[in-house]
Design a protein around this motif. Structure first.
Motif, short mmCIF file in Angstrom:
data_model
loop_
_atom_site.label_atom_id
_atom_site.label_comp_id
_atom_site.label_asym_id
_atom_site.label_seq_id
_atom_site.Cartn_x
_atom_site.Cartn_y
_atom_site.Cartn_z
N THR A 195 -33.62 -18.35 41.76
CA THR A 195 -32.15 -17.70 41.49
C THR A 195 -32.85 -16.63 40.36
N THR A 196 -31.47 -15.41 40.53
CA THR A 196 -31.98 -14.60 39.19
C THR A 196 -30.33 -15.43 38.62
N HIS A 197 -30.02 -16.77 39.02
CA HIS A 197 -28.29 -17.22 38.14
C HIS A 197 -29.41 -17.63 36.77
N ALA A 198 -28.46 -17.85 35.90
CA ALA A 198 -28.75 -18.73 34.69
C ALA A 198 -28.57 -20.27 35.16
N THR A 199 -29.31 -21.54 34.58
CA THR A 199 -29.08 -22.48 35.24
C THR A 199 -29.33 -23.84 33.57
N ILE A 200 -29.03 -24.53 34.17
CA ILE A 200 -29.00 -25.57 33.38
C ILE A 200 -28.83 -26.80 33.95
N ALA A 201 -29.85 -27.82 33.41
CA ALA A 201 -30.62 -29.06 34.01
C ALA A 201 -28.85 -29.79 34.33
N ASP A 202 -28.02 -30.06 33.78
CA ASP A 202 -26.10 -31.12 33.24
C ASP A 202 -26.22 -30.48 31.83
N TYR A 203 -24.80 -31.46 31.29
CA TYR A 203 -24.28 -30.47 30.23
C TYR A 203 -24.37 -31.58 29.38
N GLU A 204 -25.74 -31.85 28.85
CA GLU A 204 -25.67 -33.13 27.96
C GLU A 204 -26.28 -31.81 26.82
N ASN A 205 -26.24 -30.57 27.41
CA ASN A 205 -27.52 -29.97 25.82
C ASN A 205 -26.22 -28.71 25.98
N VAL A 206 -25.54 -28.34 26.48
CA VAL A 206 -24.23 -27.34 26.41
C VAL A 206 -22.92 -27.95 26.18
N VAL A 207 -21.86 -27.40 26.02
CA VAL A 207 -21.32 -27.46 24.94
C VAL A 207 -20.19 -25.84 25.28
N ALA A 208 -18.34 -26.72 25.90
CA ALA A 208 -17.64 -25.40 25.76
C ALA A 208 -16.85 -24.73 24.44
N ARG A 209 -16.57 -24.03 24.12
CA ARG A 209 -15.96 -23.14 23.21
C ARG A 209 -14.92 -22.36 23.81
N ILE A 210 -13.92 -22.43 22.92
CA ILE A 210 -12.56 -22.10 23.68
C ILE A 210 -12.91 -20.94 21.95
N ASP A 211 -12.23 -19.83 22.75
CA ASP A 211 -12.05 -18.80 21.15
C ASP A 211 -10.45 -18.21 21.02
N LEU A 212 -10.20 -17.04 20.19
CA LEU A 212 -8.85 -17.48 19.72
C LEU A 212 -7.97 -16.98 20.59
N ASN A 213 -8.73 -16.02 21.26
CA ASN A 213 -7.84 -15.91 22.93
C ASN A 213 -7.61 -16.78 23.98
N GLY A 214 -7.97 -17.53 23.60
CA GLY A 214 -7.87 -18.97 24.73
C GLY A 214 -9.01 -18.50 25.88
N ARG A 215 -9.67 -17.77 25.69
CA ARG A 215 -10.62 -17.78 26.65
C ARG A 215 -12.30 -18.71 26.34
N LEU A 216 -12.98 -19.17 27.67
CA LEU A 216 -13.63 -20.27 27.40
C LEU A 216 -15.34 -19.29 27.49
N SER A 217 -16.38 -19.49 26.94
CA SER A 217 -18.09 -20.56 26.96
C SER A 217 -18.67 -20.78 27.24
N VAL A 218 -19.88 -21.06 27.21
CA VAL A 218 -20.64 -21.72 27.24
C VAL A 218 -21.87 -21.40 26.35
N VAL A 219 -22.24 -23.03 25.43
CA VAL A 219 -22.89 -22.83 24.58
C VAL A 219 -23.59 -24.01 24.33
N LYS A 220 -25.28 -22.97 24.42
CA LYS A 220 -26.34 -24.22 24.25
C LYS A 220 -25.92 -24.93 22.51
N SER A 221 -26.49 -25.90 22.91
CA SER A 221 -25.81 -26.97 21.70
C SER A 221 -27.30 -27.47 21.10
N ASN A 222 -28.93 -26.66 21.28
CA ASN A 222 -29.93 -27.31 20.49
C ASN A 222 -30.38 -25.83 21.04
#
Length: 222
Positions: A195-222
């Motif tokens: 796939t040309t898409h981003a991949t993650i195995a599961d959710y153990e090494n990522v967290v969700a961030r919410i900015d001041l405008n309420g928008r979401l992002s996925v951040v790698k935690s390590n």
């Protein structure tokens, strides 16, 4: 564009497939489907990879088996799946990841019928979200984009401003067709998926961030 670009973007909302994306129901589903396939004289090993990620009725229709009513058979399979949730479990980190999201900012968009979705979510210990799109909500299932377009619309956003989390090819294609960005979850893959898409195995090494405008992002935690 690099597949890692999704980690550099913010989104209005997240849209999650269910089976194979936030919970693992593979063993339970394959128990039911393998018995059904065998009873209809199908090559079980060849058939099994074709039933993931799409509605049961669409799988059966595609086979075109003589004398088989897809609606009747799909209803029987759904009943059997509702009665067999042994081994259904959340993917690592999935429950905490979902719990960290504002309830108005995410939805589950699944090919499973409503009652089966609720049963599997309960078995996995994941609460039913405020917004849930199931097999009954669309006339045409994945890879058609209608389910993701509907999920985004129910949340009040455009699908093109959402990130879709998927594991199966039909769902990935549906996300693409909805013009959403797609994150591929690989935890339940038995074979590598190109796939040309981003991949993650599961959710153990990522967290969700919410900015001041309420928008979401996925951040790698390590």
């Amino acid at each position: 564009m690099s597949a890692t670009f999704v980690f550099d973007k913010t989104y209005a909302a997240f849209l999650f497939d269910m089976d194979g994306t936030i919970l693992n129901s593979t063993v339970a589903a394959e128990r039911v489907w393998s018995k059904w396939a065998e009873s209809h004289g199908l090559d079980v090993a060849a058939f099994m990879p074709t039933m993931h990620g799409v509605r049961a009725i669409d799988t059966i229709r595609r086979l075109g088996l003589p004398g088989v009513d897809p609606e009747v058979e799909a209803a029987k399979i759904t009943e059997d799946e509702i009665n067999d949730v042994a081994g259904v479990m959340p993917l690592p980190g999935a429950a905490a990841f979902l719990e960290s999201l504002p309830p108005e900012k995410w939805a589950i968009v699944t090919s499973s019928p409503l009652e089966l979705a609720k049963r599997r979510l309960a078995a996995a210990g994941i609460p039913v979200p405020r917004t849930l799109v199931t097999a009954e909500d669309v006339k045409i299932g994945k890879p058609n984009p209608d389910c993701y377009l509907l999920g985004a619309r129910k949340l009040g956003f455009d699908a093109s401003d959402c990130l879709v989390f998927e594991d199966a090819i039909p769902g990935i294609l549906a996300g693409d067709a909805a013009k959403a960005d797609v994150m591929v979850i690989t935890a339940t893959h038995k074979h590598p998926v190109e796939t040309t898409h981003a991949t993650i195995a599961d959710y153990e090494n990522v967290v969700a961030r919410i900015d001041l405008n309420g928008r979401l992002s996925v951040v790698k935690s390590n």
